[in-house]
Scaffold this active site. Structure first.
Site, PDB file in Angstrom:
ATOM      1  N   LYS A  66       8.750   4.877  -4.547  1.00 54.41           N
ATOM      2  CA  LYS A  66       9.526   4.554  -5.775  1.00 54.41           C
ATOM      3  C   LYS A  66       8.675   5.581  -6.599  1.00 54.41           C
ATOM      4  O   LYS A  66       9.092   5.408  -8.214  1.00 54.41           O
ATOM      5  CB  LYS A  66       9.137   3.509  -6.370  1.00 54.41           C
ATOM      6  CG  LYS A  66       7.425   2.944  -6.146  1.00 54.41           C
ATOM      7  CD  LYS A  66       6.898   1.372  -6.737  1.00 54.41           C
ATOM      8  CE  LYS A  66       7.340   0.791  -5.314  1.00 54.41           C
ATOM      9  NZ  LYS A  66       6.137   1.026  -3.815  1.00 54.41           N
ATOM     10  N   HIS A 194      -2.379  -4.743  -2.554  1.00 56.94           N
ATOM     11  CA  HIS A 194      -2.202  -3.431  -4.156  1.00 56.94           C
ATOM     12  C   HIS A 194      -3.357  -4.079  -4.707  1.00 56.94           C
ATOM     13  O   HIS A 194      -2.925  -5.204  -5.631  1.00 56.94           O
ATOM     14  CB  HIS A 194      -1.013  -3.304  -4.837  1.00 56.94           C
ATOM     15  CG  HIS A 194      -0.629  -2.007  -5.126  1.00 56.94           C
ATOM     16  ND1 HIS A 194      -1.177  -1.546  -6.032  1.00 56.94           N
ATOM     17  CD2 HIS A 194       0.257  -0.865  -4.917  1.00 56.94           C
ATOM     18  CE1 HIS A 194      -0.851  -0.097  -6.601  1.00 56.94           C
ATOM     19  NE2 HIS A 194       0.317  -0.970  -5.544  1.00 56.94           N
ATOM     20  N   GLU A 271      -1.105   3.033   0.322  1.00 55.14           N
ATOM     21  CA  GLU A 271       0.696   3.611  -0.275  1.00 55.14           C
ATOM     22  C   GLU A 271       0.659   4.150  -1.740  1.00 55.14           C
ATOM     23  O   GLU A 271       1.034   3.706  -2.733  1.00 55.14           O
ATOM     24  CB  GLU A 271       1.092   2.293  -0.847  1.00 55.14           C
ATOM     25  CG  GLU A 271       1.670   1.261   1.259  1.00 55.14           C
ATOM     26  CD  GLU A 271       1.886  -0.135   0.378  1.00 55.14           C
ATOM     27  OE1 GLU A 271       2.376  -0.670  -0.575  1.00 55.14           O
ATOM     28  OE2 GLU A 271       2.301  -0.439   1.569  1.00 55.14           O
TER      29      GLU A 271
HETATM   30  C1  PLP Z   1       3.433  -2.031  -3.017  1.00 58.36           C
HETATM   31  C2  PLP Z   1       3.795  -0.866  -4.014  1.00 58.36           C
HETATM   32  N1  PLP Z   1       3.024  -0.231  -2.950  1.00 58.36           N
HETATM   33  C3  PLP Z   1       2.646   1.619  -4.151  1.00 58.36           C
HETATM   34  C4  PLP Z   1       2.709   1.366  -4.914  1.00 58.36           C
HETATM   35  C5  PLP Z   1       2.276   2.747  -5.813  1.00 58.36           C
HETATM   36  O1  PLP Z   1       0.895   2.185  -6.411  1.00 58.36           O
HETATM   37  P1  PLP Z   1       0.584   3.847  -7.039  1.00 58.36           P
HETATM   38  O2  PLP Z   1       1.146   4.563  -8.097  1.00 58.36           O
HETATM   39  O3  PLP Z   1      -0.658   2.689  -8.547  1.00 58.36           O
HETATM   40  O4  PLP Z   1      -0.608   4.204  -5.999  1.00 58.36           O
HETATM   41  C6  PLP Z   1       3.372   0.388  -5.663  1.00 58.36           C
HETATM   42  C7  PLP Z   1       3.445   0.401  -7.078  1.00 58.36           C
HETATM   43  O5  PLP Z   1       3.950  -0.200  -7.915  1.00 58.36           O
HETATM   44  C8  PLP Z   1       4.145  -0.663  -4.850  1.00 58.36           C
HETATM   45  O6  PLP Z   1       3.886  -1.783  -5.937  1.00 58.36           O
END
Ligand code: PLP
Length: 439
Positions: A66, A194, A271
């Site tokens: 994402k 998370h 993640e």
């Molecule tokens: C389920 C999940 N994993 C990973 C991420 C990535 O987070 P970050 O960009 O803070 O590492 C997000 C971000 O919203 C998330 O919702």
């Protein structure tokens, strides 16, 4: 140099991202094209990956798609052997299309649409997260062989974007949820959490890992073979933020050694999104309009002492484009004025707006900048996270084009990592090795 959204070029020794920006601005100006554009340094992904491996050796990264979905980005990450966190059918398709095996994907969205679960079945994606009974019912009906991962809530209110108000089971709910999974005959293999995007307190990770241990033990008591701990995202995208990767890693590594000491029984994954891509993108935007607000004007609220005017600049990218996820990172993103040589060094209160007709399309009031004119360029570094992937076409403005580059050294390092990893993914067919950017 020709480039489009998928191609990338190798930079000759000594050439930098700034040389590419110079070249692009020159080329664009030949046709009076002032469109905003980004330059993505893919070598930065390689650098971030090597740092991750050194700093968190027990933790295998599953990149959060994402955060930046562009093909060259996910392709390079796939070639370095990363796994992927996908949140929807389209993200699964993006990652399967570049040849990543389904075993390297976790469907990490605890609230999924049924048609997307069915898509995961067709494409062999087994691992998925949940945090409620209804989700378990949906998965039992549509994907009975799924490998379930229970997402727990954490105390993440100090993070820049907390997530636990929306997702995650409380500790008191976990036993009941695991019993429910057992009754539905759904295999549960682990726990995820998370800490919120932009974590500022390393202790949150330590507490979350301790909580995960408690939930692991409940699962083991119920007869599940628990073997996956997913410590989520939240890692910083630059070394200039409130915490560094190293500070987080010190807490994480210690907590893993205390609560998950057996390195063979439990696989640890994370993640990270922002961590991998934030620093790789630099955005160049053009000032397309300007207003000078004099304090004598009745509509002006600016009573600050100092200069007698506030500058208002309208850029050709804004909140509905690359600045969608911008607010929390404002201090890190103050723009650089591109090659403006002026004798007048006075700094003015500056108000910056995006190009749409919506008054929410406002970027900043806090930066003091020298006087600029229509046609001047501003450069925003650290612009790779939640920018390309969150851009819209509101009001008819399109997302800034990206030009992808990699240094020769990083390219060589990437080839070495690929040989070592032997990751079965699509080769980069779009690399333009003939076309080097020269210094
Ligand atoms: C389920 C999940 N994993 C990973 C991420 C990535 O987070 P970050 O960009 O803070 O590492 C997000 C971000 O919203 C998330 O919702």
């Amino acid at each position: 140099m020709e480039s489009n959204d998928d191609k990338f070029v190798i930079l000759e020794k000594g050439a930098t991202v700034m040389d590419v920006i110079d070249q692009k601005i020159k080329e664009q100006m030949l046709t009076e094209n002032t469109d905003a554009f980004s330059v993505a340094d893919l070598g930065d992904l390689v650098h971030q990956h090597l740092l991750w491996q050194r700093t968190l050796p027990r933790v295998k990264p599953f990149y959060a798609v994402k955060c930046n979905t562009s093909k060259p980005v996910v392709q390079i990450l796939a070639q370095m052997g990363l796994g992927f966190d996908c949140a929807s059918k389209n993200e699964i398709a993006t990652i399967r299309d570049i040849g990543v095996p389904a075993q390297r994907i976790i469907y990490a969205n605890p609230c999924k649409e049924v048609s997307h679960i069915k898509y995961a079945v067709i494409h062999g994606v087994q691992m998925m997260t949940f945090d409620n009974e209804d989700e378990l019912n949906k998965v039992a009906m549509n994907h009975p062989t799924a490998k379930m991962v229970l997402r727990i809530a954490v105390n993440d209110f100090t993070s820049q974007s907390p997530l636990s108000g929306k997702f995650g089971a409380s500790m008191s709910e976990c036993r009941q949820l695991l019993e429910y999974a057992k009754a539905l005959n759904l295999d549960t293999i682990g726990v995820s959490f998370h800490v919120g995007s932009g974590c500022t307190d390393p202790k949150i990770f330590a507490q979350a890992i301790a909580d995960a241990r408690v939930v692991f033990d409940i699962g083991i008591n119920l007869g599940f073979q628990m073997y996956l701990l997913d410590i989520g995202g939240g890692f910083p995208g630059t070394a200039k933020g409130k915490v560094t990767l190293e500070q987080l890693a010190a807490e994480i590594n210690l907590a893993l050694d205390i609560y998950f000491p057996d390195k063979t029984e439990v696989q640890i994954i994370a993640e990270p999104g922002r961590y991998y891509v934030m620093s790789s993108f630099t955005l160049a935007v053009n000032i397309i309009a300007r207003k000078i607000v004099k304090y004598s004007q009745p509509s002006s609220n600016d009573e600050e002492a100092g200069n007698e005017k506030t500058m208002m600049y309208y850029l050709n990218d804004g909140l509905y484009g690359s600045f969608n996820n911008f607010a929390q990172y404002r201090e890190l993103l103050k723009p650089i004025v591109y090659k403006k040589h002026s004798l007048d060094q006075t700094l003015y209160n500056t108000r910056i707006w995006g190009p749409t007709c919506d008054a929410w399309d406002h970027i900043s009031d806090t930066w003091k900048l020298p006087e600029l004119e229509i046609g001047d360029w501003l450069l925003f570094q650290n612009n790779g996270a939640y920018t390309v992937s969150t851009s819209t076409t509101f009001n008819g403005f399109h997302a800034a084009m990206t030009h992808y580059v990699i240094s020769k050294e990083a390219w060589k390092t990437l080839q070495k990592i690929k040989r070592e990893t032997q990751s079965p993914v699509q080769e980069q067919d779009d690399v333009d090795t003939q076309h080097l950017v020269r210094h």
